[in-house]
Design a protein around this motif. Structure first.
Motif, short mmCIF file in Angstrom:
data_model
loop_
_atom_site.label_atom_id
_atom_site.label_comp_id
_atom_site.label_asym_id
_atom_site.label_seq_id
_atom_site.Cartn_x
_atom_site.Cartn_y
_atom_site.Cartn_z
N ARG A 129 0.83 -1.21 0.00
CA ARG A 129 0.00 0.00 0.00
C ARG A 129 0.86 1.26 0.00
O ARG A 129 0.50 2.27 -0.62
CB ARG A 129 -0.93 -0.01 1.20
CG ARG A 129 -1.92 1.14 1.19
CD ARG A 129 -2.90 1.03 2.31
NE ARG A 129 -3.71 -0.14 2.09
CZ ARG A 129 -4.75 -0.47 2.80
NH1 ARG A 129 -5.12 0.29 3.79
NH2 ARG A 129 -5.45 -1.55 2.54
N ALA A 130 2.00 1.23 0.69
CA ALA A 130 2.88 2.40 0.75
C ALA A 130 3.47 2.72 -0.62
O ALA A 130 3.87 3.85 -0.88
CB ALA A 130 3.99 2.16 1.76
N ALA A 131 3.51 1.75 -1.53
CA ALA A 131 4.08 1.96 -2.86
C ALA A 131 3.05 2.47 -3.86
O ALA A 131 3.38 2.77 -5.00
CB ALA A 131 4.69 0.66 -3.39
N VAL B 4 -6.74 9.61 -7.23
CA VAL B 4 -6.50 8.19 -6.95
C VAL B 4 -7.36 7.83 -5.74
O VAL B 4 -7.25 8.45 -4.68
CB VAL B 4 -5.01 7.92 -6.63
CG1 VAL B 4 -4.78 6.45 -6.33
CG2 VAL B 4 -4.12 8.39 -7.78
N THR B 5 -8.24 6.85 -5.93
CA THR B 5 -9.11 6.41 -4.84
C THR B 5 -8.94 4.92 -4.62
O THR B 5 -8.55 4.19 -5.52
CB THR B 5 -10.60 6.70 -5.15
OG1 THR B 5 -10.94 6.09 -6.40
CG2 THR B 5 -10.86 8.19 -5.23
N GLY B 6 -9.22 4.48 -3.44
CA GLY B 6 -9.10 3.06 -3.13
C GLY B 6 -7.84 2.80 -2.35
O GLY B 6 -7.56 3.47 -1.38
N GLY B 7 -7.09 1.85 -2.80
CA GLY B 7 -5.88 1.47 -2.08
C GLY B 7 -6.11 0.27 -1.19
O GLY B 7 -5.37 0.01 -0.26
N ALA B 8 -7.18 -0.48 -1.51
CA ALA B 8 -7.50 -1.66 -0.71
C ALA B 8 -6.65 -2.84 -1.14
O ALA B 8 -6.33 -2.99 -2.31
CB ALA B 8 -8.98 -2.02 -0.86
N GLY B 9 -6.31 -3.68 -0.19
CA GLY B 9 -5.61 -4.92 -0.52
C GLY B 9 -6.62 -5.93 -1.02
O GLY B 9 -7.81 -5.82 -0.77
N LEU C 115 -1.56 -3.15 -8.18
CA LEU C 115 -0.14 -3.37 -7.89
C LEU C 115 0.00 -4.79 -7.37
O LEU C 115 -0.72 -5.19 -6.46
CB LEU C 115 0.38 -2.39 -6.83
CG LEU C 115 0.36 -0.92 -7.16
CD1 LEU C 115 1.04 -0.14 -6.03
CD2 LEU C 115 1.03 -0.63 -8.48
N SER C 116 0.93 -5.53 -7.94
CA SER C 116 1.14 -6.93 -7.54
C SER C 116 2.61 -7.18 -7.27
O SER C 116 3.47 -6.75 -8.02
CB SER C 116 0.68 -7.87 -8.66
OG SER C 116 -0.67 -7.61 -9.01
#
Length: 191
Positions: free
Chosen positions: A2-4, A16-21, A79-80
């Protein structure tokens, strides 16, 4: 992971919205798996059930500043993180699949079989390497088409799914792609 992920502050003019795993996209497309093994590398980047297990994943949406979607374009960003060497294999697998696969069927999360036409797209000059392709749902013109762009940074990938309700979806904004690459590269240096 998430920090990346980029934030709105990293990309002026975009939200940019979200950021959920979590794994893969959401909605019925989340579990798409190509019915032809040669095409699987093209369904995996957006699937919650990819052939290659992920170490971590974060999802977000990127839109132009203003109304949601701005000009109608939306970029889903995934992001993976992978084990050593696997991110390069993901991009290589896409490139190889694009030489042999022009269409495939897949069962979505609602149990419907959908058919997609696939064609290569121009990948951005960013990251350590990149691949891009256009997927069009041949049975549902209302869904439009999507450009899937996968950009590798070290052992991670940033996958962008660009959609528009009509016309060529193009690809993700280069400023967004480069900002995300820089943030992933920085995170790899300073974990």
């Amino acid at each position: 992971m998430r920090a990346a992920l980029i934030t709105s502050a990293d990309v002026p003019g975009y939200v940019v919205t979200g950021g959920a795993g979590g794994a893969g996209a959401s909605g019925p497309e989340a579990s798409l798996t190509a019915d032809r093994p040669v095409c699987r590398p093209l369904s995996d980047p957006v699937s919650s059930r990819p052939a290659r297990p992920l170490g971590a994943q974060v999802t977000a949406a990127v839109t132009t500043r203003g109304a949601l979607g701005g000009d109608g374009e939306l970029d889903l960003l995934l992001l993976s993180a992978y084990r050593t060497g696997e991110a390069a294999e993901v991009v290589g697998g896409i490139t190889a699949a694009l030489e042999k696969c022009r269409s495939f069927g897949a069962t979505d999360g609602e149990g419907r079989t959908r058919h997609f036409a696939v064609r290569p797209a121009k990948a951005p000059e960013a990251g350590d390497e990149a691949a891009a392709y256009v997927m069009a749902d041949t049975g549902d013109a209302a869904r439009g088409t999507a450009t899937v762009t996968v950009v590798r940074t070290g052992g991670s990938t940033a996958t962008y799914v660009t959609v528009k309700p009509s016309g060529d979806p193009g690809g993700p904004p280069l400023a967004v792609v480069r900002a995300q690459h820089a943030k992933l590269a920085e995170a790899a240096v300073h974990p």
